[in-house]
Design a protein around this motif. Structure first.
Motif, PDB file in Angstrom:
ATOM      1  N   THR B 153       0.751  -1.231   0.110  1.00 41.51           N
ATOM      2  CA  THR B 153       0.019  -0.035   0.187  1.00 41.51           C
ATOM      3  C   THR B 153       0.662   1.293  -0.029  1.00 41.51           C
ATOM      4  OG1 THR B 153      -1.314  -1.295   1.401  1.00 41.51           O
ATOM      5  CG2 THR B 153      -2.072   1.088   1.037  1.00 41.51           C
ATOM      6  N   LEU B 154       1.897   1.190   0.852  1.00 46.17           N
ATOM      7  CA  LEU B 154       2.729   2.337   0.992  1.00 46.17           C
ATOM      8  C   LEU B 154       3.477   2.712  -0.478  1.00 46.17           C
ATOM      9  CD1 LEU B 154       5.052   2.123   3.986  1.00 46.17           C
ATOM     10  CD2 LEU B 154       3.724   4.225   3.382  1.00 46.17           C
ATOM     11  N   ARG B 155       3.742   1.695  -1.135  1.00 49.68           N
ATOM     12  CA  ARG B 155       4.575   1.763  -2.537  1.00 49.68           C
ATOM     13  C   ARG B 155       3.385   2.442  -3.461  1.00 49.68           C
ATOM     14  NH1 ARG B 155       6.661  -3.600  -1.535  1.00 49.68           N
ATOM     15  NH2 ARG B 155       8.824  -3.222  -0.893  1.00 49.68           N
ATOM     16  N   GLY B 156       2.198   2.170  -3.198  1.00 47.73           N
ATOM     17  CA  GLY B 156       0.978   2.607  -4.136  1.00 47.73           C
ATOM     18  C   GLY B 156       0.887   4.032  -3.911  1.00 47.73           C
ATOM     19  N   ILE B 157       1.054   4.634  -2.397  1.00 47.90           N
ATOM     20  CA  ILE B 157       0.727   5.912  -2.078  1.00 47.90           C
ATOM     21  C   ILE B 157       2.090   6.557  -2.812  1.00 47.90           C
ATOM     22  CG2 ILE B 157       0.745   7.357  -0.104  1.00 47.90           C
ATOM     23  CD1 ILE B 157      -0.641   5.204   1.385  1.00 47.90           C
ATOM     24  N   GLU B 158       3.212   6.005  -2.505  1.00 47.42           N
ATOM     25  CA  GLU B 158       4.036   6.784  -2.904  1.00 47.42           C
ATOM     26  C   GLU B 158       4.139   7.112  -4.681  1.00 47.42           C
ATOM     27  OE1 GLU B 158       8.408   7.153  -4.417  1.00 47.42           O
ATOM     28  OE2 GLU B 158       8.032   4.967  -3.663  1.00 47.42           O
ATOM     29  N   GLY B 159       3.687   6.105  -5.164  1.00 51.41           N
ATOM     30  CA  GLY B 159       3.784   6.152  -6.526  1.00 51.41           C
ATOM     31  C   GLY B 159       2.744   7.343  -7.078  1.00 51.41           C
ATOM     32  N   SER B 160       1.767   7.119  -6.458  1.00 50.97           N
ATOM     33  CA  SER B 160       0.770   8.237  -7.137  1.00 50.97           C
ATOM     34  C   SER B 160       1.155   9.664  -6.486  1.00 50.97           C
ATOM     35  CB  SER B 160      -0.664   7.756  -6.702  1.00 50.97           C
ATOM     36  OG  SER B 160      -1.289   8.172  -5.383  1.00 50.97           O
ATOM     37  N   GLY B 161       1.813   9.615  -5.342  1.00 48.65           N
ATOM     38  CA  GLY B 161       2.059  11.020  -4.736  1.00 48.65           C
ATOM     39  C   GLY B 161       3.159  11.767  -5.639  1.00 48.65           C
ATOM     40  N   THR B 162       3.982  10.690  -5.874  1.00 41.91           N
ATOM     41  CA  THR B 162       5.106  11.144  -6.842  1.00 41.91           C
ATOM     42  C   THR B 162       4.739  11.590  -8.261  1.00 41.91           C
ATOM     43  OG1 THR B 162       6.610   9.677  -5.651  1.00 41.91           O
ATOM     44  CG2 THR B 162       7.578  10.262  -7.728  1.00 41.91           C
ATOM     45  N   ALA B 163       3.768  10.569  -8.806  1.00 45.60           N
ATOM     46  CA  ALA B 163       3.163  11.037 -10.232  1.00 45.60           C
ATOM     47  C   ALA B 163       2.637  12.488 -10.190  1.00 45.60           C
ATOM     48  CB  ALA B 163       2.341  10.102 -10.703  1.00 45.60           C
ATOM     49  N   ALA B 164       1.793  12.826  -9.066  1.00 46.38           N
ATOM     50  CA  ALA B 164       1.031  14.215  -8.785  1.00 46.38           C
ATOM     51  C   ALA B 164       2.219  15.191  -9.105  1.00 46.38           C
ATOM     52  CB  ALA B 164       0.414  14.198  -7.799  1.00 46.38           C
ATOM     53  N   TYR B 165       3.433  14.857  -8.136  1.00 49.21           N
ATOM     54  CA  TYR B 165       4.522  15.815  -8.149  1.00 49.21           C
ATOM     55  C   TYR B 165       5.080  15.921  -9.563  1.00 49.21           C
ATOM     56  CZ  TYR B 165       9.319  17.204  -7.396  1.00 49.21           C
ATOM     57  OH  TYR B 165      10.583  17.974  -7.741  1.00 49.21           O
ATOM     58  N   PHE B 166       5.410  15.131 -10.165  1.00 52.96           N
ATOM     59  CA  PHE B 166       6.196  15.092 -11.573  1.00 52.96           C
ATOM     60  C   PHE B 166       5.171  16.101 -12.655  1.00 52.96           C
ATOM     61  CE2 PHE B 166       9.403  12.231 -10.235  1.00 52.96           C
ATOM     62  CZ  PHE B 166      10.651  13.260 -10.650  1.00 52.96           C
ATOM     63  N   GLU B 167       3.796  15.703 -12.283  1.00 54.15           N
ATOM     64  CA  GLU B 167       2.858  16.343 -13.204  1.00 54.15           C
ATOM     65  C   GLU B 167       3.067  17.802 -12.913  1.00 54.15           C
ATOM     66  OE1 GLU B 167      -0.203  16.350 -15.871  1.00 54.15           O
ATOM     67  OE2 GLU B 167       0.950  14.451 -15.220  1.00 54.15           O
ATOM     68  N   ALA B 168       3.336  18.049 -11.722  1.00 50.14           N
ATOM     69  CA  ALA B 168       3.645  19.596 -11.600  1.00 50.14           C
ATOM     70  C   ALA B 168       5.125  20.137 -11.970  1.00 50.14           C
ATOM     71  CB  ALA B 168       3.415  19.933 -10.116  1.00 50.14           C
ATOM     72  N   PHE B 169       5.885  19.114 -11.801  1.00 43.24           N
ATOM     73  CA  PHE B 169       7.259  19.358 -12.248  1.00 43.24           C
ATOM     74  C   PHE B 169       7.358  19.975 -13.527  1.00 43.24           C
ATOM     75  CE2 PHE B 169      11.891  18.310 -13.051  1.00 43.24           C
ATOM     76  CZ  PHE B 169      12.497  18.500 -11.828  1.00 43.24           C
ATOM     77  N   ARG B 170       6.495  19.666 -14.620  1.00 36.22           N
ATOM     78  CA  ARG B 170       6.360  20.136 -15.841  1.00 36.22           C
ATOM     79  C   ARG B 170       6.559  21.586 -15.883  1.00 36.22           C
ATOM     80  NH1 ARG B 170       2.219  16.405 -18.553  1.00 36.22           N
ATOM     81  NH2 ARG B 170       1.733  18.170 -19.667  1.00 36.22           N
TER      82      ARG B 170
END
Lengths: 92, 329
Positions: B153-170
């Motif tokens: 579950t933690l890995r899932g949370i980290e994955g989607s949190g990081t995805a949201a971050y890289f979305e903004a990173f653009r």
């Protein structure tokens, strides 16, 4: 880090060569018989120890001058011997 | 003490007395007393002579071998005899589900929090409505971390949190170099190439520090143990990815220190790589960053890394909680 200048006068060819090897392992050669470089206090102690093992106190003369940062900035030089500081990184 | 990065393809690192000497053909590129060198990082086709290796081992100088694109291939280490007891503890902790989950949760929370704080800085500097969504997504994820029942579950949370971050990173990438989204293996654009390289450097550094303190870099708590994967190093890198590498890359890209012509595409797999001269500049910038102070106490980022490795060693030894690095808000 203090900057050190080591100058020597050694009549015996073999000992002179041995000493220059010792110095060259820890400093840079800036003139025929003058070496310089940045050394911590304990490294300086180690260098002195190594020098003592090579030289013959009755015949040879070696001088080590540690320079404070202010003195170092005041070094005057004429001719092509570079004054170098150790960088943060060497990227080759 | 200075690091020595060797990127000149075809160069040879040899030994002369107590000095390390880098030559290419007849030319001496560097000659320096070995005791002055903190570590040697070798990129791609650079040779080391056996006497040089002997000197490096004798002086306890850490050597890491990377491919030209910055993937860590391996390390040269003096005989490891230290701290077998600490490693036994590490194996024990590894088999303790509760301990692993707790450490992993703290690491993931800190990692996402650091990403959020970096994003917040940009949101403050460049106000606009675009930041709201990813920020909220990340806050939600951070809140979920404590409730996560297991590592999956933690890995899932980290994955989607990081995805949201890289979305903004653009949007955080404001120079002329484009960033379409995070790609690895291989990186497909300049910004990804710089990110991947930075993460690899950081991981290489972590592996060395972890091994030096007597822990096994391959047995981690959050990252799964897999053949050839430095799981513990990757665990410890998480809290620094955004705080160190992303900030470095953003500053380089946004002040246009790197341009499209600094990169080239490799034919075999379409990987985008830094050209040799750009690689040198990148390494110099990375090194300068690592020597800068992160504020609050530590004199350099590298020292901050050391501190985290020590904290991890203490947590492993005593079973106490590990406190990850958190960026200032």
């Amino acid at each position: 880090m203090p900057y050190c200048v080591v100058a020597y006068d050694i009549p015996d060819d073999r000992r002179r060569l041995r000493l220059s090897r010792v110095l060259w392992g820890m400093l840079d050669r800036v003139q025929k018989s003058v070496f310089e470089g940045e050394l911590e206090e304990h490294q300086l102690d180690r260098l002195e120890e190594r020098i003592r093992r090579v030289v013959e106190a009755r015949e040879d003369a070696i001088r080590i001058y540690p320079l404070c940062p202010a003195c170092r900035r005041r070094i005057r030089r004429i001719g092509p011997s570079p004054l170098r500081a150790d960088p943060d990184v060497w990227v080759i | 003490m200075p690091m020595l990065y060797l990127t000149e393809q075809g160069a040879v690192l040899g030994r002369e007395g107590d000095r390390l000497v880098v030559r290419k053909g007849e030319e001496v590129l560097l000659s320096v007393p070995a005791f002055k060198v903190e570590g040697v990082w070798v990129f791609g086709g650079v040779q080391l002579t056996t006497p040089a290796i002997g000197l490096l081992l004798a002086q306890g100088i850490e050597v890491c071998f990377f491919t030209v694109e910055g993937r860590l291939k391996g390390r040269l280490t003096p005989i490891l005899s230290r701290n077998a007891l600490l490693r036994l503890r590490q194996f024990e902790r590894y088999t303790n589900e509760g301990f692993r989950r707790e450490i992993a949760a703290r690491i993931v929370a800190a990692k996402l929090e650091n990403a959020r704080r970096l994003l917040l800085r940009y949101a403050r500097a460049y106000p606009g409505p675009g930041w709201e969504k990813p920020l909220q997504a990340m806050e939600r994820r951070i809140a979920q971390v404590q409730e996560a029942p297991d590592l999956e579950t933690l890995r899932g949370i980290e994955g989607s949190g990081t995805a949201a971050y890289f979305e903004a990173f653009r949007e955080m990438v404001r120079g002329e170099l484009r960033f379409e989204g995070r790609h690895r293996r291989p990186p497909r654009d300049p910004v990804n190439a710089m990110l991947s390289l930075g993460y690899a450097l950081l991981t290489g550094e972590m592996i060395g520090k972890i091994a030096a303190c007597g822990l096994d870099p391959y047995i981690g708590f959050y990252h799964e143990v897999r053949h050839g994967r430095p799981a513990l190093a990757l665990d410890l890198v998480e809290e620094f990815r955004h705080a160190v590498v992303d900030r470095l890359v953003l500053s380089l890209v946004n002040r246009r220190a790197f341009r499209a012509e600094d990169f080239e595409e490799r034919e075999e797999d379409g990987a985008v790589l830094l050209r040799p001269e750009a690689l040198r500049r990148y390494l110099t910038a990375y090194e300068a960053f690592m020597r800068r102070s992160p504020g609050e106490g530590a004199s350099s980022w590298r020292e901050r890394l050391d501190e985290q490795v020590r904290r991890m060693a203490r947590a492993v030894w005593s079973g106490s909680l590990y406190t990850p690095f958190r960026m200032e808000a």
